[in-house]
Design a protein around this motif. Sequence first.
Motif, short mmCIF file in Angstrom:
data_model
loop_
_atom_site.label_atom_id
_atom_site.label_comp_id
_atom_site.label_asym_id
_atom_site.label_seq_id
_atom_site.Cartn_x
_atom_site.Cartn_y
_atom_site.Cartn_z
N UNK A 109 0.80 -1.20 0.00
CA UNK A 109 0.00 0.00 0.00
C UNK A 109 0.84 1.26 0.00
N UNK A 110 1.91 1.27 0.80
CA UNK A 110 2.78 2.45 0.86
C UNK A 110 3.52 2.64 -0.45
N UNK A 111 3.92 1.55 -1.09
CA UNK A 111 4.59 1.65 -2.38
C UNK A 111 3.66 2.26 -3.43
N UNK A 112 2.40 1.89 -3.37
CA UNK A 112 1.43 2.46 -4.32
C UNK A 112 1.22 3.95 -4.07
N UNK A 113 1.29 4.37 -2.80
CA UNK A 113 1.19 5.80 -2.49
C UNK A 113 2.39 6.54 -3.07
N UNK A 114 3.57 5.97 -2.90
CA UNK A 114 4.79 6.60 -3.43
C UNK A 114 4.73 6.69 -4.95
N UNK A 115 4.14 5.66 -5.59
CA UNK A 115 4.06 5.63 -7.05
C UNK A 115 2.92 6.51 -7.59
N UNK A 116 2.19 7.21 -6.69
CA UNK A 116 1.08 8.08 -7.09
C UNK A 116 0.04 7.32 -7.92
N UNK A 117 -0.34 6.14 -7.45
CA UNK A 117 -1.36 5.35 -8.14
C UNK A 117 -2.69 6.10 -8.13
N UNK A 118 -3.38 6.06 -9.24
CA UNK A 118 -4.68 6.74 -9.35
C UNK A 118 -5.65 6.20 -8.30
N UNK A 119 -6.46 7.06 -7.69
CA UNK A 119 -7.35 6.63 -6.60
C UNK A 119 -8.24 5.44 -6.97
N UNK A 124 -8.98 -0.52 -6.07
CA UNK A 124 -9.22 -1.81 -6.71
C UNK A 124 -8.06 -2.77 -6.48
N UNK A 125 -6.83 -2.30 -6.69
CA UNK A 125 -5.66 -3.17 -6.56
C UNK A 125 -5.45 -3.61 -5.12
N UNK A 126 -5.62 -2.69 -4.18
CA UNK A 126 -5.43 -3.04 -2.78
C UNK A 126 -6.55 -3.95 -2.31
N UNK A 127 -7.76 -3.75 -2.84
CA UNK A 127 -8.88 -4.62 -2.49
C UNK A 127 -8.67 -6.04 -2.97
N UNK A 212 -8.67 -10.86 11.20
CA UNK A 212 -7.61 -10.31 10.36
C UNK A 212 -8.20 -9.58 9.15
N UNK A 213 -9.28 -10.13 8.61
CA UNK A 213 -9.95 -9.47 7.49
C UNK A 213 -10.48 -8.11 7.90
N UNK A 214 -11.08 -8.03 9.08
CA UNK A 214 -11.61 -6.75 9.57
C UNK A 214 -10.49 -5.75 9.79
N UNK A 215 -9.39 -6.21 10.37
CA UNK A 215 -8.26 -5.31 10.62
C UNK A 215 -7.66 -4.82 9.31
N UNK A 216 -7.64 -5.69 8.31
CA UNK A 216 -7.08 -5.30 7.02
C UNK A 216 -7.94 -4.25 6.33
N UNK A 217 -9.24 -4.28 6.55
CA UNK A 217 -10.11 -3.26 5.98
C UNK A 217 -9.81 -1.89 6.58
#
Length: 267
Positions: A109-119, A124-127, A212-217
């Motif tokens: 997730x942090x790598x995607x933030x650094x890469x400026x992934x479109x919202x 979708x990708x993180x989901x 774990x699923x709830x925490x990941x959300x």
Amino acid sequence: MINLATLVLGIIVIVGGAMTDHVPLSSLLNLTAFIIVMCGSTAACLIQFGFRTLLSGFKAVMWMAKPPRIDLAEFIDRVADWSSKARGFGTLVLEQEIPNVEDPFQRQGLQMIVDNTAPEEFASMLGIAAENLDREQAHPGHVWEALGGYSPTIGVLGAVLGLIHVMMRLNHPSELGAGIATAFIATVYGVGFANLVALPLGARLKSIAKELERERMVVIQGFLLLGEGKPGIVIRQTLKSFLHEEPKAKAEVEEQEDVPETASQAA
């Protein structure tokens, strides 16, 4: 650890109850019945799940001693800090934080933030990544529940095989009682293993996977707020509503500790 202790205690109670009725412990031990029930149930699960999933189910027994958890309080503090740095110096400054993140999901997730992934792509990708982890962590519970379903039937099969062996020796009446008792040991193994070990363990592992699923959300929500450029205080206030009875974030505790001091000075 208490879960494993409870599991062992249940077995001890059953065996101890049998011994109080003057049933010798040696009569409950039968290698043939053990092999039929355990190996037969494992073989059935191997056909259903495959070797890799079955092995992950056995490894997940260690969750009973130390369940995997996501420290949400620590994550909230961390993502709020990331927000302050990103708002002050840009998201590229967060690249140096990536090696310090141990959780692969949070690192992605942090790598995607650094890469400026479109919202829209980010959510979708993180989901999808979260769904894959959810499915993988739910497998152990399904494996043990399947073992609990197969073992009683395999136990009955072992008992029938034992009775067949007894019927073949009807010309030795003195051996019939011991032979029939030994035959039913397989049923005891199958039913006992299912209801004392496999089914409770499967239910517990599924409960852990659900948590774990709830925490990941919550983690996903944190990264979405970070990607939107929300201030740290907004992220903290939003995410803490998901904590329920979880420990509060460190920064929030410090803020609450400062309030009485300020009030006393004003007085």
